[in-house]
Design a protein around this motif. Structure first.
Motif, PDB file in Angstrom:
ATOM      1  N   GLY A  16      34.422  94.001 -30.666  1.00 58.31           N
ATOM      2  CA  GLY A  16      35.777  93.713 -31.120  1.00 58.31           C
ATOM      3  C   GLY A  16      36.455  92.695 -30.237  1.00 58.31           C
ATOM      4  N   PHE A  17      36.229  92.807 -28.946  1.00 59.35           N
ATOM      5  CA  PHE A  17      36.788  91.860 -27.974  1.00 59.35           C
ATOM      6  C   PHE A  17      36.298  90.446 -28.258  1.00 59.35           C
ATOM      7  CE2 PHE A  17      36.605  89.631 -23.887  1.00 59.35           C
ATOM      8  CZ  PHE A  17      37.898  89.830 -23.394  1.00 59.35           C
ATOM      9  N   VAL A  18      34.978  90.317 -28.443  1.00 60.96           N
ATOM     10  CA  VAL A  18      34.371  89.013 -28.712  1.00 60.96           C
ATOM     11  C   VAL A  18      34.808  88.470 -30.069  1.00 60.96           C
ATOM     12  CG1 VAL A  18      32.172  87.847 -29.181  1.00 60.96           C
ATOM     13  CG2 VAL A  18      32.395  89.374 -27.208  1.00 60.96           C
ATOM     14  N   ASP A  19      34.878  89.333 -31.070  1.00 57.21           N
ATOM     15  CA  ASP A  19      35.228  88.906 -32.419  1.00 57.21           C
ATOM     16  C   ASP A  19      36.636  88.320 -32.468  1.00 57.21           C
ATOM     17  OD1 ASP A  19      33.825  88.868 -34.960  1.00 57.21           O
ATOM     18  OD2 ASP A  19      35.484  90.062 -35.732  1.00 57.21           O
ATOM     19  N   ALA A  20      37.552  88.923 -31.724  1.00 60.53           N
ATOM     20  CA  ALA A  20      38.915  88.419 -31.689  1.00 60.53           C
ATOM     21  C   ALA A  20      38.997  87.066 -30.996  1.00 60.53           C
ATOM     22  CB  ALA A  20      39.827  89.419 -30.977  1.00 60.53           C
ATOM     23  N   ILE A  21      38.085  86.825 -30.057  1.00 59.39           N
ATOM     24  CA  ILE A  21      38.099  85.562 -29.313  1.00 59.39           C
ATOM     25  C   ILE A  21      37.533  84.419 -30.138  1.00 59.39           C
ATOM     26  CG2 ILE A  21      37.121  84.352 -27.325  1.00 59.39           C
ATOM     27  CD1 ILE A  21      37.197  86.999 -25.829  1.00 59.39           C
ATOM     28  N   GLY A  22      36.362  84.637 -30.753  1.00 58.26           N
ATOM     29  CA  GLY A  22      35.749  83.519 -31.466  1.00 58.26           C
ATOM     30  C   GLY A  22      34.841  83.903 -32.596  1.00 58.26           C
ATOM     31  N   GLY A  26      29.868  91.035 -34.779  1.00 53.99           N
ATOM     32  CA  GLY A  26      28.822  91.809 -35.445  1.00 53.99           C
ATOM     33  C   GLY A  26      27.450  91.596 -34.826  1.00 53.99           C
ATOM     34  N   LEU A  27      27.279  90.484 -34.114  1.00 50.53           N
ATOM     35  CA  LEU A  27      26.026  90.224 -33.425  1.00 50.53           C
ATOM     36  C   LEU A  27      25.840  91.166 -32.239  1.00 50.53           C
ATOM     37  CD1 LEU A  27      26.231  86.335 -33.512  1.00 50.53           C
ATOM     38  CD2 LEU A  27      24.619  87.750 -34.788  1.00 50.53           C
ATOM     39  N   ILE A  28      26.909  91.855 -31.868  1.00 49.64           N
ATOM     40  CA  ILE A  28      26.834  92.866 -30.817  1.00 49.64           C
ATOM     41  C   ILE A  28      26.866  94.270 -31.417  1.00 49.64           C
ATOM     42  CG2 ILE A  28      28.013  93.850 -28.807  1.00 49.64           C
ATOM     43  CD1 ILE A  28      29.098  91.065 -28.204  1.00 49.64           C
ATOM     44  N   SER A  29      27.746  94.491 -32.405  1.00 43.27           N
ATOM     45  CA  SER A  29      27.962  95.853 -32.906  1.00 43.27           C
ATOM     46  C   SER A  29      26.761  96.413 -33.671  1.00 43.27           C
ATOM     47  CB  SER A  29      29.220  95.912 -33.786  1.00 43.27           C
ATOM     48  OG  SER A  29      29.118  95.056 -34.908  1.00 43.27           O
ATOM     49  N   LEU A  30      26.129  95.615 -34.542  1.00 37.89           N
ATOM     50  CA  LEU A  30      24.976  96.141 -35.279  1.00 37.89           C
ATOM     51  C   LEU A  30      23.804  96.454 -34.351  1.00 37.89           C
ATOM     52  CD1 LEU A  30      23.605  97.016 -37.842  1.00 37.89           C
ATOM     53  CD2 LEU A  30      23.002  94.642 -38.297  1.00 37.89           C
ATOM     54  N   PRO A  31      23.435  95.553 -33.438  1.00 32.44           N
ATOM     55  CA  PRO A  31      22.397  95.913 -32.478  1.00 32.44           C
ATOM     56  C   PRO A  31      22.741  97.157 -31.661  1.00 32.44           C
ATOM     57  CG  PRO A  31      22.705  93.545 -32.468  1.00 32.44           C
ATOM     58  CD  PRO A  31      23.796  94.120 -33.341  1.00 32.44           C
ATOM     59  N   ALA A  32      24.038  97.401 -31.429  1.00 33.69           N
ATOM     60  CA  ALA A  32      24.445  98.600 -30.687  1.00 33.69           C
ATOM     61  C   ALA A  32      24.006  99.860 -31.427  1.00 33.69           C
ATOM     62  CB  ALA A  32      25.960  98.605 -30.495  1.00 33.69           C
TER      63      ALA A  32
END
Length: 253
Positions: A16-22, A26-32
């Protein structure tokens, strides 16, 4: 059960932090979800729930900032629904093995793209202008295409939307960013409905992770106002490489 929450929630917060920046959260959340051992279809479905919660907050912020054109957003939503329904139903008919095989191809290509394109996640604002018919048509085509991608898989959709809405539809970056959030929210909710109807969503995990996503989006927006989007790329690339290595290990072990 507890382990799943301990792995997923912090990474969804980071997403969420990364998504708000740029974009690209989802490239982080789905692998999580996948790293926590969640089966692929449940991972995608549950990720839609937590992502939709965070994206709702971001969409409201963009609307309050005046970055969403109602007419353009309305038709984009309709196009995105069609694409997302198609993509989500396609995802449900692909076996776990081939789904992970697709990820093995998509993830390194995405990481390579981010490595080579240093400005892929930049989102500086620009003045808006009157939109032409060609901009509308291009936006609808992008909405259908990436709506299908988001319904089928998801990660990278926000980044790809901004890039194509600016590069192909030639929207000003502020309107591209605003419309990206509208399309992304639409595809998340549409795909979520499909996965819910097919019992492929872990409700408790998704809702809990969604709270972390909301907090991450809020803090990410605050960070962006002060420092910009430079930190987004390295975070995404590191997570992608970790997940890629884990996925390869699962195939060979």
């Amino acid at each position: 059960m507890v382990t799943e929450f301990l792995i997923v929630c912090p990474l969804v917060f980071l997403a969420g932090f990364v998504d708000a920046i740029g974009g690209g959260g989802g490239l982080i959340s789905l692998p999580a979800y996948l790293m926590a051992g969640i089966p692929a279809h449940f991972a995608v479905g549950t990720n839609k729930l937590s992502s939709a919660m965070g994206t709702t907050v971001a969409t409201l912020e963009f609307a309050r900032s005046g970055y969403i054109r109602l007419k353009l957003a309305f038709f984009s939503v309709l196009a995105a629904i069609v694409g997302s329904l198609f993509g989500a139903n396609m995802a449900l008919h692909i076996s776990e093995y081939y789904f992970r095989l697709i990820l093995l191809i998509v993830l390194p290509l995405t990481a390579l793209y981010l490595l080579l394109n240093k400005h892929a996640l930049n989102s500086k604002l620009a003045d808006s202008a009157k939109l032409t018919v060609s901009q509308f048509v291009a936006t609808l085509f992008i909405s259908v295409s990436l709506g299908a991608w988001d319904g089928f898989y998801g990660p990278g959709t926000g980044t790809f939307l901004i890039l194509t809405l600016v590069g192909i539809a030639h929207l000003p970056i502020n309107l591209a960013a605003g419309n990206t959030k509208v399309i992304n929210l639409t595809t998340n909710v549409t795909a979520l409905a499909v996965f819910l109807l097919n019992d492929k969503v872990l409700i408790l995990l998704g809702l809990t992770a969604g709270i972390f996503s909301i907090v991450g989006n809020f803090l990410g927006a605050s960070y962006y106002k002060k420092f910009g989007s430079a930190i987004a790329r390295p975070i995404i690339i590191v997570v992608l490489l970790i997940f890629f290595a884990k996925t390869i290990w699962q195939f060979v072990s």
